[in-house]
Design an enzyme around this catalytic site. Structure first.
Site, PDB file in Angstrom:
ATOM      1  CE  LYS A  15      -2.250  -0.564   3.875  1.00 54.42           C
ATOM      2  NZ  LYS A  15      -1.775  -2.107   4.303  1.00 54.42           N
ATOM      3  NE  ARG A  90      -4.478  -0.491   9.223  1.00 52.41           N
ATOM      4  CZ  ARG A  90      -3.024  -0.096   8.998  1.00 52.41           C
ATOM      5  NH1 ARG A  90      -2.753   0.907   9.617  1.00 52.41           N
ATOM      6  NH2 ARG A  90      -2.345  -0.770   8.222  1.00 52.41           N
ATOM      7  NE  ARG A 129       8.221  -2.943   6.101  1.00 49.64           N
ATOM      8  CZ  ARG A 129       6.809  -2.459   6.109  1.00 49.64           C
ATOM      9  NH1 ARG A 129       6.434  -1.806   5.063  1.00 49.64           N
ATOM     10  NH2 ARG A 129       6.078  -2.905   7.046  1.00 49.64           N
ATOM     11  NE  ARG A 135       7.097  -0.520   9.750  1.00 48.10           N
ATOM     12  CZ  ARG A 135       5.750  -0.632   9.002  1.00 48.10           C
ATOM     13  NH1 ARG A 135       5.701   0.030   7.770  1.00 48.10           N
ATOM     14  NH2 ARG A 135       4.651  -1.133   9.426  1.00 48.10           N
ATOM     15  NE  ARG A 146       2.550  -4.542  11.029  1.00 48.68           N
ATOM     16  CZ  ARG A 146       3.902  -4.443  10.459  1.00 48.68           C
ATOM     17  NH1 ARG A 146       4.649  -5.322  10.714  1.00 48.68           N
ATOM     18  NH2 ARG A 146       3.831  -4.177   9.081  1.00 48.68           N
TER      19      ARG A 146
HETATM   20  P1  ADP Z   1       1.135  -2.074   7.980  1.00 52.93           P
HETATM   21  O1  ADP Z   1      -0.321  -1.998   7.326  1.00 52.93           O
HETATM   22  O2  ADP Z   1       2.109  -2.847   7.165  1.00 52.93           O
HETATM   23  O3  ADP Z   1       0.836  -2.810   9.423  1.00 52.93           O
HETATM   24  P2  ADP Z   1       1.374   0.844   8.481  1.00 52.93           P
HETATM   25  O4  ADP Z   1       2.530   1.419   8.432  1.00 52.93           O
HETATM   26  O5  ADP Z   1       0.059   1.103   8.038  1.00 52.93           O
HETATM   27  O6  ADP Z   1       1.652  -0.691   8.597  1.00 52.93           O
HETATM   28  O7  ADP Z   1       0.744   0.948  10.409  1.00 52.93           O
HETATM   29  C1  ADP Z   1       1.649   0.672  11.165  1.00 52.93           C
HETATM   30  C2  ADP Z   1       1.045   0.689  12.757  1.00 52.93           C
HETATM   31  O8  ADP Z   1       0.511   2.271  12.799  1.00 52.93           O
HETATM   32  C3  ADP Z   1      -0.158  -0.159  12.488  1.00 52.93           C
HETATM   33  O9  ADP Z   1       0.168  -1.388  13.093  1.00 52.93           O
HETATM   34  C4  ADP Z   1      -0.919   0.509  13.770  1.00 52.93           C
HETATM   35  O10 ADP Z   1      -0.424   0.365  15.101  1.00 52.93           O
HETATM   36  C5  ADP Z   1      -0.660   1.983  13.513  1.00 52.93           C
HETATM   37  N1  ADP Z   1      -1.769   2.431  12.538  1.00 52.93           N
HETATM   38  C6  ADP Z   1      -1.627   2.842  11.485  1.00 52.93           C
HETATM   39  N2  ADP Z   1      -3.187   3.180  10.863  1.00 52.93           N
HETATM   40  C7  ADP Z   1      -3.935   2.994  11.907  1.00 52.93           C
HETATM   41  C8  ADP Z   1      -5.321   3.183  12.025  1.00 52.93           C
HETATM   42  N3  ADP Z   1      -5.989   3.562  10.988  1.00 52.93           N
HETATM   43  N4  ADP Z   1      -5.818   2.947  13.059  1.00 52.93           N
HETATM   44  C9  ADP Z   1      -5.227   2.298  14.058  1.00 52.93           C
HETATM   45  N5  ADP Z   1      -3.941   2.239  14.018  1.00 52.93           N
HETATM   46  C10 ADP Z   1      -3.069   2.527  13.008  1.00 52.93           C
END
Ligand code: ADP
Length: 204
Positions: A15, A90, A129, A135, A146
């Protein structure tokens, strides 16, 4: 006419990579909640301090924290003509809050793109990654958590948007360029051929 697009998909589906490319092509900002949270963690802001422990555990940051952050971001001038959301909404509560924000701003969602990729593929990508970038939430246990949180809380949102006729599914496997092309092709009729407009004419 503004363009409002959501990019959905499991962790590791690509994404973030696609959001940056699409935003450039479509001339709208990519709003990545994960990136905003990580920047806040790096800068040790209050928001970063509130978010970090959830992120490190692979859990979602509480809705009220996330919603307030997104509302702030979407109120910035560069989002006036639309935006591409990467990583938001989400949860069902976030869907409702986004609906409220859009209504208030007089905007509509044009499309919800679900980027699909199988579990083995996304785990392999995320572990790759992790080896490159380190990360903090890319360890195998946290990756699995996750994925589980995504399956429980976010995957069901696709049916909400499908019922609204907004969902487009795009295969996230293949070369980065190819996937971008696929997404743009899927978005094309939704962005240009709005009822009452000349399908062949310029958009703006
Ligand atoms: P990925 O989709 O690869 O897990 P992201 O970079 O999109 O990684 O998100 C990393 C972390 O940031 C998530 O695991 C969560 O803890 C937090 N996060 C991101 N977007 C949201 C959201 N919309 N609601 C709640 N937590 C979020």
């Amino acid at each position: 006419m503004s363009k409002c697009i959501i990019l959905l998909g499991p962790p590791g589906a690509g994404k973030g990579t696609q959001a940056a490319r699409l935003a450039e092509q479509l001339n709208i900002p990519a709003v990545s909640t994960g990136d905003i949270f990580r920047a806040n963690v790096a800068e040790r802001t209050e928001l970063g301090q509130r978010a970090q422990r959830y992120m490190d555990a692979g859990e979602y940051v509480p809705d009220e924290v996330t919603n307030a952050m997104v509302a702030d971001r979407l109120a910035q001038p560069d989002a006036a003509e639309g935006f591409l959301l990467d990583g938001y909404p989400r949860t069902g509560v976030q869907v409702a809050e986004l609906d409220r924000m859009l209504t208030e701003a007089g905007k509509n969602l044009d499309a919800v793109v679900e980027l699909t990729a199988g579990t083995d593929e996304v785990i392999a990508r995320l572990l790759g990654r992790a080896a490159e970038q380190g990360r903090s939430d890319d360890t195998e246990d946290v990756i699995r958590r996750r994925m589980q949180v995504y399956a429980e809380q976010t995957a069901p949102l696709t049916s909400v948007y499908e019922e609204r006729g907004l969902l487009v599914q795009v295969d996230g496997l293949g070369a980065v360029d190819e996937v971008t092309e696929r997404i743009l092709a899927a978005l094309n009729p939704r962005l240009h051929h709005a009822p009452g407009h000349d399908a062949a004419g310029p958009r703006e």
